[in-house]
Each structure stands twice: as structure tokens, then as C-alpha cells.
Write an enzyme that holds these catalytic residues in place. Structure first.
Site, PDB file in Angstrom:
ATOM      1  N   TYR A  26      27.301  35.707  70.069  1.00 52.27           N
ATOM      2  CA  TYR A  26      27.660  34.835  68.954  1.00 52.27           C
ATOM      3  C   TYR A  26      26.872  33.536  68.901  1.00 52.27           C
ATOM      4  O   TYR A  26      27.106  32.695  68.018  1.00 52.27           O
ATOM      5  CB  TYR A  26      29.152  34.515  68.971  1.00 52.27           C
ATOM      6  CG  TYR A  26      29.649  33.825  70.228  1.00 52.27           C
ATOM      7  CD1 TYR A  26      29.309  32.519  70.531  1.00 52.27           C
ATOM      8  CD2 TYR A  26      30.491  34.493  71.116  1.00 52.27           C
ATOM      9  CE1 TYR A  26      29.769  31.885  71.662  1.00 52.27           C
ATOM     10  CE2 TYR A  26      30.973  33.875  72.263  1.00 52.27           C
ATOM     11  CZ  TYR A  26      30.602  32.574  72.515  1.00 52.27           C
ATOM     12  OH  TYR A  26      31.056  31.944  73.655  1.00 52.27           O
ATOM     13  N   CYS A  58      76.432  42.082  89.136  1.00 47.64           N
ATOM     14  CA  CYS A  58      76.993  43.007  90.122  1.00 47.64           C
ATOM     15  C   CYS A  58      76.840  42.349  91.484  1.00 47.64           C
ATOM     16  O   CYS A  58      75.725  41.979  91.866  1.00 47.64           O
ATOM     17  CB  CYS A  58      76.251  44.341  90.074  1.00 47.64           C
ATOM     18  SG  CYS A  58      76.724  45.467  91.423  1.00 47.64           S
ATOM     19  N   LYS A  91      43.702  29.817  64.956  1.00 47.28           N
ATOM     20  CA  LYS A  91      44.484  30.773  65.731  1.00 47.28           C
ATOM     21  C   LYS A  91      45.493  31.473  64.822  1.00 47.28           C
ATOM     22  O   LYS A  91      46.251  30.805  64.106  1.00 47.28           O
ATOM     23  CB  LYS A  91      45.219  30.073  66.878  1.00 47.28           C
ATOM     24  CG  LYS A  91      44.318  29.564  67.994  1.00 47.28           C
ATOM     25  CD  LYS A  91      43.613  30.714  68.681  1.00 47.28           C
ATOM     26  CE  LYS A  91      42.956  30.298  69.977  1.00 47.28           C
ATOM     27  NZ  LYS A  91      43.904  30.100  71.061  1.00 47.28           N
ATOM     28  N   GLU A 100      33.338  33.490  61.661  1.00 43.85           N
ATOM     29  CA  GLU A 100      33.181  34.674  62.515  1.00 43.85           C
ATOM     30  C   GLU A 100      34.530  35.052  63.115  1.00 43.85           C
ATOM     31  O   GLU A 100      35.391  34.190  63.331  1.00 43.85           O
ATOM     32  CB  GLU A 100      32.194  34.394  63.652  1.00 43.85           C
ATOM     33  CG  GLU A 100      30.824  33.953  63.201  1.00 43.85           C
ATOM     34  CD  GLU A 100      30.032  33.373  64.351  1.00 43.85           C
ATOM     35  OE1 GLU A 100      29.525  34.167  65.177  1.00 43.85           O
ATOM     36  OE2 GLU A 100      29.922  32.136  64.443  1.00 43.85           O
TER      37      GLU A 100
END
Length: 668
Positions: free
Chosen positions: A222, A422, A310, A113
Site C-alpha cells: 500500500y 455449585c 473504523k 483504500e
């Protein structure tokens, strides 16, 4: 119209609205125009207002958002919501498959899935009626977000069957909703959400259901957590059953007999991922048979029968058009790559930090180059490398300037530093960036005062230092672009509320060199009041473990400046709090807590506590929270998606807890 006729009419309208809503939000096949749906909804609202006794919890009218909540109640999940172990490459998937085969033999199959990038939620229905929705939390205890979940139009308030069931899903924000939301936030001068996942989580975990309703969230279911249904014997059958009940499941799923089929599915979605109307960050692979799932069991954190693959960070090629320079609040001049707009991991990227001149030289970056861009962790854009072979000869070398791009003061490179700086204290860029820092979340946290609003106020000369924020009037704010009555009222309320912040927020906001959020907290805890800190000597400061000589010198120097003392007096006169309001931590010797004298590292995402809350509670019990794992670390608290810190802790044999154990110890 009498009560009986009204009830009949209301039931007819509800039936039609539920049908039309299911067709539009679940099937994506609307049978009537939006105007007809809106007309019926208005008619229903009017009838329910006239006959309030006929209003029910499952009425479509209940999706519009109710009263603002006072807080979220805790919810204990009947069956824990476990997090998944991760796979990052093909070998990880084959190792997972090998473990499954060793335990079950060869007679099994997988279901693949899409891993939706959103917020995991649990939904409970009694006799077909939605009664409660909660966040995942630590897997055992979540937060009750029922009112916010009701605003998701694809989620049924009543099922097609009168069953009692607990189901699990992922609430998410579609890409179109995310882009629209960020456009509105930018127009209002607010910080845009980093990604749709953060936006979805932020929408559901806030206390105004009307706000959640305006965010146009969606949901995919799911899995089944708890049901008396005995007919379902596999995960794939469970998904089909959810479809029959009226839930929205993701149809981009596949049953695979072998790991080769799984890998083919994964590789296909690496390519197709950008074309989806929602974000995914991987593929979830589960053993299909529920009996085999039960036999395989779980570890303390994860099921052994499932794994999440992943996706690697997405890399794209674009053109580096220009290198822009910006001056930060400490005077550091940072080069930023201006890119030909390109989609990366779901969002349009036009800028990427180049950090400093040395990095530009190291990567041999030239203006006009074709460059490879990715998002580190799918969030921060960075230039990976240059396609040298694509050069035409028209590319231009970049050289850092010798003078500040804002105030023309000569730039210096301090000893031991890579950056050019700066050092003009009156440089307008530094003042503006200091103001932006002062109102940021970790500092005074003034919501609504984003970078654009601060820049407008500064450009209009309405503010010159942080004290000026507390002098702003309604009329001055209304004169700004895109600032209406409501925005101005909210902003003035937020400015007023910031006066009550604890001392560490103010200390960090003042931008004292070398004093970060952690050091500001330490100073606030040790001295208790701004005026006591103001009198501290170098010796007083270096006597504190976390304060070194360089930081102590910077603090003493800050309070020696006349303008700093005047600013603090002015803030005091405006009612800004100068005292520490938190719990003063006890020393390791005074505490009998398990954390006393121990160095603790937090990694991964905690569900029930924020990192700051966990840190504060541990330190209040005599512990020390560090940012990195070393041999001196005593304990690691690992949340969801813990990464390299967890791996290092395992290598070093350091004790590891999950959030559940942490909460148990904190609550003793």
C-alpha cells in the site's frame, strides 16, 4: 546434463514458475492447472538439489520454508512506520477534511483504500532482489521476519525492475485459509484463532518458516517508504508504480476530489465488506499529493495527511434456539445463547454468553426470539437486544435451574453475588474446567492440551487432577481420537517443558479462589517458594499491599486442605518447579528509576513488548502497573489502537508515553 545445461534449464523453469505464480496469486487468472505448476516446482527442487551452486535467493524454491530460526533480529526502519489516527463517524471525517483545507486550501484530492486487517510489514529490495522484511514493531524498530515473508507466494522475490526500494504492506490471512486452519486446530484439540488478523500475526511471528508456509498467507502493498524514484509525485502514482514492479496492490481503491466522495466510498464498503475474501476493518483516507503530504507533516505518532475510518461493530439478526448451561471451575453456572448459525464480522457465530439470569431478565430474552447479535470489538459475540415485535407467541420463558446441571447438587447464590454457584468440590464440571484452566496460556501454558483433548482425557478417566497430566504416557495419548505420533510427541515435550515454569504460573494454574494472574505474580515474588507461601499466615499475607483479607483467607484455607498439600507434594515429586524464577521487583525506596513509586497503566497494542513483559520490567524498577486509569495514575503507556483509557488519561491531564519512549527509559 552438464552444469551449463542445468543452469539454462533452471532459468527456464524459474521464469515459467514466476510467470505462473504472478498470474495465479496476483492477477487471479491462472493460465495453467495446479498440476503443471507442481510438476515444474518438483523438477526445480530436484535440479537445485543436484546442483546446489545454482540455487539463488530469488528462486521460487525458496518459498517452501527453511530451517527453524533461533530468534528474530531487530530491524531499524529507515523511515518510521507511523500509526494512523482514527475516525469513527462522518463528523470525524469532516473534521479531518476541515484541518486539511485549513492547511492546504481547496486544491487537493484524497485516495481511499480498504484497511486490510492483518500485520503491517516493511520490505526492502536491493537491485530488484528481496533482501529483508520486518514487522512494524514500534514504528522505528521491528523484527526481521524475512524467512517467513518469503513463503507468501504473491510477494515477488525479484522485481520487474532492478531498483532499490523499501515498500510497506499488510500481510493477511484470507478467510478461506483462516477457516481451514481453525478446522485443523479444532480437530487437534487446539484453541482456534479468534480472527484472521491474529492468525496472520501468529503465523509470521513464529520461528518455523515451514509453519508460515503452511498457513497460505497473502499480502497487499500500500505504499513506498524509501525510493530514489523521482517520477512518482502522488500516492496514487506510487500504487501504479508498485503494480508495474510486480507487487500485488488492492484494486478496490478510489481517488476522491471531495470529502463527500470519501464518505460515499466508506458507506459503500460498510455494505459490501462481508462479501470480500479477506477481512477489512475500515477505510484508509490519504491526501494524494506527496508534496502536500510533506507540507502537512506528522505528529509524534501519526501523519496529519491520513486517517483510518473504523467500521462500527457489525450487527446481524438471528434466532436464539436454546439456552445452554455450563459450570465453570469456580462452580458458577453460566447461561449461553445457542444461535442459528450466522456470519458476524467474518466468522460464523453459533454461541454468545448471556452472563447471568439478571441479564436475561433485563433484556427480556426468551427461547425462540429473534435477537440482534454483534461482536464486541469484532471478537466476542454478544446478544445486543431482542426484536420484540417479531414474536409469534411460541417463544418460551427461561428459568435458571435449582440444581447443578452436571452433578445435581443444589445451587446457591452467595451473598453479594449475582451468579448461581455449585459448591460441590467433587463436581466433575468444575474438575474438568480446573484442568483446562491449569494448562491455559496464562497458567502452565501447555500447548496442544486444548479443551477438547482435556475433555477426552477426563472422559476416559486418564486424568482426575492436574498431577495426572505428568503421568500420561505415549500409549495413553495415542489411544485418543485424532492424536498421531507427531502430535503426541509435541504434547509430551510441552508437558515436560511446563515443569520448568516459574512459580507464579503454577500458583495461578491451581485456581485458588480470588487469586488471579497478577496476585499470583505478587505472591511468587514476595515468598519466592511454594513451601514458604504454604506457611504464610493471614497477617503475613495482608501485609502485602495487593492482598486483601478475602484473598488472604482464601489462600490460607487452600493450604489447610489435606488434598491441596498432597497435590503439591505430588507435583514436586514429578519435578514441577516450586520457585519464582523472575526478577524480584525492588521497592520504590530502593529504586532510582523514573518508574519508582508511580502507578502506570498500559493500553492499546504494544509491538515490541507483550503486556506481560512491559509490566514485569516496570514493576522490576519499582513501579506499579494498574488496570484502569484514575486520578492516582501517574503515567499511561499508549500503544496502537488505544481506546477509552487513553481518552480518560487525556481528560485527567495524565502524562502519556508511546512504546518508543517506554523502551528508551527501560533501556537506560
Amino acid at each position: 546434463m552438464n552444469l551449463q545445461t542445468a543452469e539454462q534449464k533452471i532459468n527456464e523453469i524459474r521464469t515459467l514458475l514466476n510467470q505462473y505464480g504472478y498470474e495465479y496469486y496476483v492477477l487471479d487468472k491462472p493460465s495453467v492447472p495446479d498440476s503443471e505448476y507442481d510438476r515444474l516446482m518438483q523438477e526445480l527442487l530436484e535440479l537445485e538439489e543436484k546442483y546446489p551452486e545454482l540455487k539463488t535467493a530469488d528462486s521460487p524454491s525458496q518459498r517452501v520454508g527453511g530451517a527453524v530460526l533461533e530468534g528474530f533480529e531487530k530491524v531499524e526502519h529507515r523511515i518510521p512506520l507511523l500509526s494512523l489516527g482514527n475516525a469513527f463517524n462522518e463528523q470525524d471525517l469532516r473534521d479531518f477534511d476541515r484541518r486539511i483545507r485549513q492547511a492546504t486550501g481547496d486544491d487537493f484530492s484524497y485516495v481511499c483504500e480498504l484497511k486490510i486487517d492483518g500485520l503491517a510489514v516493511s520490505l526492502r529490495y536491493e537491485n530488484g532482489l528481496f533482501i529483508q522484511g520486518a514487522t512494524r514493531g514500534d514504528g522505528t524498530i521491528g523484527e526481521d521476519i524475512t524467512a517467513n515473508l518469503k513463503t507468501i507466494k504473491s510477494m515477488p522475490l525479484r522485481l520487474n525492475e532492478n531498483v532499490s526500494i523499501e515498500v510497506r504492506g499488510e500481510a493477511y490471512m484470507p478467510k478461506r485459509s483462516f477457516e481451514k486452519l481453525n478446522l485443523i486446530r479444532e480437530q487437534q484439540g487446539e484453541e482456534p484463532f479468534a480472527n484472521p488478523r491474529n492468525a496472520a500475526a501468529g503465523s509470521l511471528r513464529q520461528l518455523d518458516p515451514k509453519m508460515a508456509a503452511s498457513r497460505n498467507l497473502d499480502i497487499f502493498l500500500y505504499g513506498i517508504g524509501d525510493t530514489g524514484t523521482s517520477d512518482v509525485v502522488s500516492h496514487s502514482e506510487g500504487l501504479d508504480y508498485l503494480d508495474r514492479l510486480g507487487f500485488k496492490t488492492n484494486k478496490e481503491r478510489r481517488k476522491c476530489a471531495t470529502i463527500d466522495g470519501v464518505i460515499d466510498f466508506v458507506n459503500g464498503w460498510v455494505e459490501k465488506r462481508p462479501h470480500l475474501p479477506y477481512e477489512i476493518d475500515g477505510i484508509v483516507i490519504k491526501v494524494d499529493s506527496l508534496e502536500q503530504q510533506k507540507m502537512l507533516g506528522t505528529t509524534a505518532k501519526s501523519p496529519r495527511w491520513a486517517i483510518a475510518y473504523k467500521f462500527p461493530a457489525e450487527e446481524v439478526v438471528t434466532t436464539l434456539l436454546e439456552i445452554e448451561l455450563s459450570v465453570g471451575r469456580t462452580g458458577v453456572v453460566t447461561p449461553t445463547a445457542i444461535l442459528e448459525p450466522v456470519k458476524v464480522a467474518g466468522t460464523t457465530v453459533q454461541r454468545a454468553s448471556l452472563h447471568n439470569e439478571d441479564l436475561i431478565r433485563e433484556k427480556d430474552i426468551k427461547i425462540g426470539d429473534k435477537v440482534v447479535v454483534k461482536k464486541a470489538g469484532d471478537i466476542i459475540p454478544e446478544v445486543v437486544n431482542v426484536l420484540v415485535g417479531e414474536r409469534t407467541g411460541e417463544e418460551a420463558e427461561f428459568r435458571m435451574p435449582t440444581h447443578c446441571p452436571e452433578c445435581e447438587s443444589e445451587l446457591v447464590r452467595l451473598e453479594g453475588e449475582v451468579a448461581l454457584r455449585c459448591i460441590n468440590p467433587k463436581c466433575p464440571a468444575q474438575i474438568r474446567e480446573g484442568l483446562i484452566h491449569f494448562v491455559s496460556r496464562d497458567a502452565m501454558n501447555i500447548e496442544g492440551l486444548g479443551e477438547k483433548v482435556i475433555s477426552q482425557l477426563f472422559a476416559e478417566k486418564l486424568i482426575a487432577d492436574v498431577a495426572d497430566l505428568y503421568k500420561l504416557t505415549r500409549e495413553q495419548l495415542l489411544s485418543l481420537e485424532r492424536m498421531g505420533e507427531r502430535s503426541v510427541s509435541n504434547l509430551l515435550t510441552a508437558i515436560e517443558a511446563s515443569k520448568g515454569n516459574s512459580l507464579e504460573k503454577l500458583l495461578f494454574g491451581l485456581g485458588i479462589r480470588h487469586v488471579g494472574a497478577k496476585a499470583a505474580k505478587t505472591l511468587a515474588q514476595q515468598f519466592g517458594h511454594m513451601y514458604k507461601l504454604k506457611e504464610a499466615t493471614q497477617e503475613d499475607l495482608t501485609a502485602i499491599n495487593e492482598i486483601g483479607e478475602k484473598m488472604a483467607d482464601s489462600i490460607v484455607t487452600f493450604f489447610e486442605k489435606e488434598e491441596a498439600l498432597e497435590l503439591i507434594k505430588e507435583l514436586t515429586d514429578y519435578g514441577v518447579n516450586m520457585e519464582y524464577k523472575g526478577i524480584k521487583p525492588v521497592s520504590a525506596e530502593e529504586s532510582d528509576s523514573i518508574f519508582a513509586g508511580k502507578t502506570v497503566v498500559l493500553t492499546g497494542k504494544l509491538e515490541l513488548l507483550s503486556r506481560n513483559e512491559a509490566k514485569e520490567k516496570i514493576e522490576a524498577l519499582g513501579g506499579n502497573v494498574a488496570g484502569s486509569v484514575s486520578k492516582k495514575t501517574h503515567l499511561v503507556i499508549a500503544g496502537e489502537d488505544a481506546g477509552s483509557k487513553l481518552s480518560k488519561a487525556m481528560e485527567l491531564g495524565i502524562e502519556i508515553w508511546d512504546e518508543e519512549k517506554l523502551l528508551a527509559e527501560l533501556n537506560k
